[in-house]
Design a protein around this motif. Structure first.
Motif, short mmCIF file in Angstrom:
data_model
loop_
_atom_site.label_atom_id
_atom_site.label_comp_id
_atom_site.label_asym_id
_atom_site.label_seq_id
_atom_site.Cartn_x
_atom_site.Cartn_y
_atom_site.Cartn_z
N GLU A 1 0.45 -1.12 -0.06
CA GLU A 1 0.13 -0.15 -0.21
C GLU A 1 1.14 1.08 -0.10
N SER B 1 2.06 1.53 -3.41
CA SER B 1 1.70 2.41 -4.04
C SER B 1 1.18 3.89 -4.57
N GLU C 1 -5.94 -13.83 -0.40
CA GLU C 1 -6.73 -13.00 0.37
C GLU C 1 -5.18 -11.91 0.77
N ALA D 1 -5.98 -10.45 -3.27
CA ALA D 1 -7.32 -9.53 -3.28
C ALA D 1 -6.58 -8.12 -2.69
N VAL D 2 -6.01 -8.00 -1.61
CA VAL D 2 -5.50 -6.56 -1.90
C VAL D 2 -4.87 -6.13 -2.59
N LYS E 1 -4.79 -6.45 -5.57
CA LYS E 1 -5.51 -5.90 -7.03
C LYS E 1 -6.30 -5.25 -7.08
N GLU E 2 -6.50 -4.73 -4.93
CA GLU E 2 -7.51 -3.03 -5.14
C GLU E 2 -6.69 -2.12 -4.90
N LEU E 3 -5.27 -2.28 -5.60
CA LEU E 3 -4.24 -1.45 -5.45
C LEU E 3 -4.94 -0.46 -6.77
N LYS E 4 -4.37 1.04 -6.57
CA LYS E 4 -5.64 1.46 -8.16
C LYS E 4 -4.08 1.44 -8.90
N TYR F 1 -2.55 -6.48 -10.17
CA TYR F 1 -1.29 -7.92 -9.74
C TYR F 1 -2.04 -8.62 -11.05
#
Ligand code: ATP
Ligand code: MG
Length: 217
Positions: A123, A126, A157, A160-161, A163-166, A170
């Motif tokens: 994160e 990112s 899990e 999945a985190v 994949k959320e990062l803009k 992933y």
């Protein structure tokens, strides 16, 4: 192509992946430069061992240099015309060298482990990528799972985190936690060269190599 193995977390496999991709690329007949931009000197030490291991044959099969700080940008830009591909291994911190590498790279591969500290680090990375994208819109950022568990839901899990990062993508090309990666490194080899063979490790690194270079091209 200029590829960086990056990230602000230590010990996640940046050097292992930078070295492996360099060897696989060179094996395809490409003239590859491996830039060691980490003051720990892992990539250079590895190459020294490799040159000894392979001293009877052609040697490492690629060129290796050390660069520090802002020189990572200026020197790599100059060298980019002389090589087919440049792979840069950076240290696991937010350094001038890493920022310099991100400012000129086509692709950054960010390994992360299926563990919460690593996902938090992703994160943070990112945010650094958002800044890098502001002045390098060519840069493609890819996160990959390294030392994945043989089973269990931690891998999914963690993915999945990611994949959320803009600011990153992933890539589903995980490397398992395999002794072969460590054993190969200690002998100056990639897992594709290690004997006895670890078929799963070879398949994983080959899959990663192919996916990354198909994105890059
Ligand atoms: N898939 C894997 N399976 C087993 N061991 C691995 C794997 N990937 C890396 N390792 C081992 O984990 C350790 C850390 O890997 P590596 O040095 O590549 O990480 P790094 O991100 O470059 O670290 P640093 O931030 O210190 O530069 C090494 O001992 C390496 O052999
Ligand atoms: Mg390293």
């Amino acid at each position: 192509m200029i590829l960086v193995c990056g990230g602000t977390k230590g010990g996640v496999g940046k050097s292992t992946i930078a070295i492996s991709l360099t060897i696989l690329r060179a094996a395809q007949g490409k003239d590859v430069l491996l830039v060691d931009a980490d003051d720990q000197g892992t990539a250079s030490d590895f190459t020294a061992v490799r040159n000894e291991t392979l001293s009877d044959s052609s040697g490492a099969g690629y060129t290796s240099i050390k660069l520090h700080g802002a020189a990572v940008r200026t020197e790599v830009q100059r060298l980019a015309q002389k090589y087919d591909d440049i792979m840069i291994d950076v240290g696991g911190r937010d350094t001038t060298g890493q920022r310099a590498a991100l400012s000129i790279a086509d692709i950054v591969v960010i390994p992360f482990l299926p563990a919460s500290f690593d996902i938090w680090a992703l994160e943070i990375m990112s945010g650094l990528l958002e800044e890098a994208h502001a002045f390098n819109d060519r840069l493609k950022a890819i996160a990959i799972l390294n030392r994945a568990d043989p089973q269990g839901k931690d891998n999914q899990e963690a993915a999945a985190v990611a994949k959320e990062l803009k600011s990153l993508t992933y890539l589903d090309a995980p490397l398992g936690n395999r002794k072969a990666f460590r054993n190969a490194a200690s002998q100056g080899l990639s897992v594709t060269e290690l004997r006895p063979k670890d078929a799963k490790a070879i398949k994983e690194i080959t899959n990663l190599y192919e996916k990354i270079f198909s994105i890059a091209n």
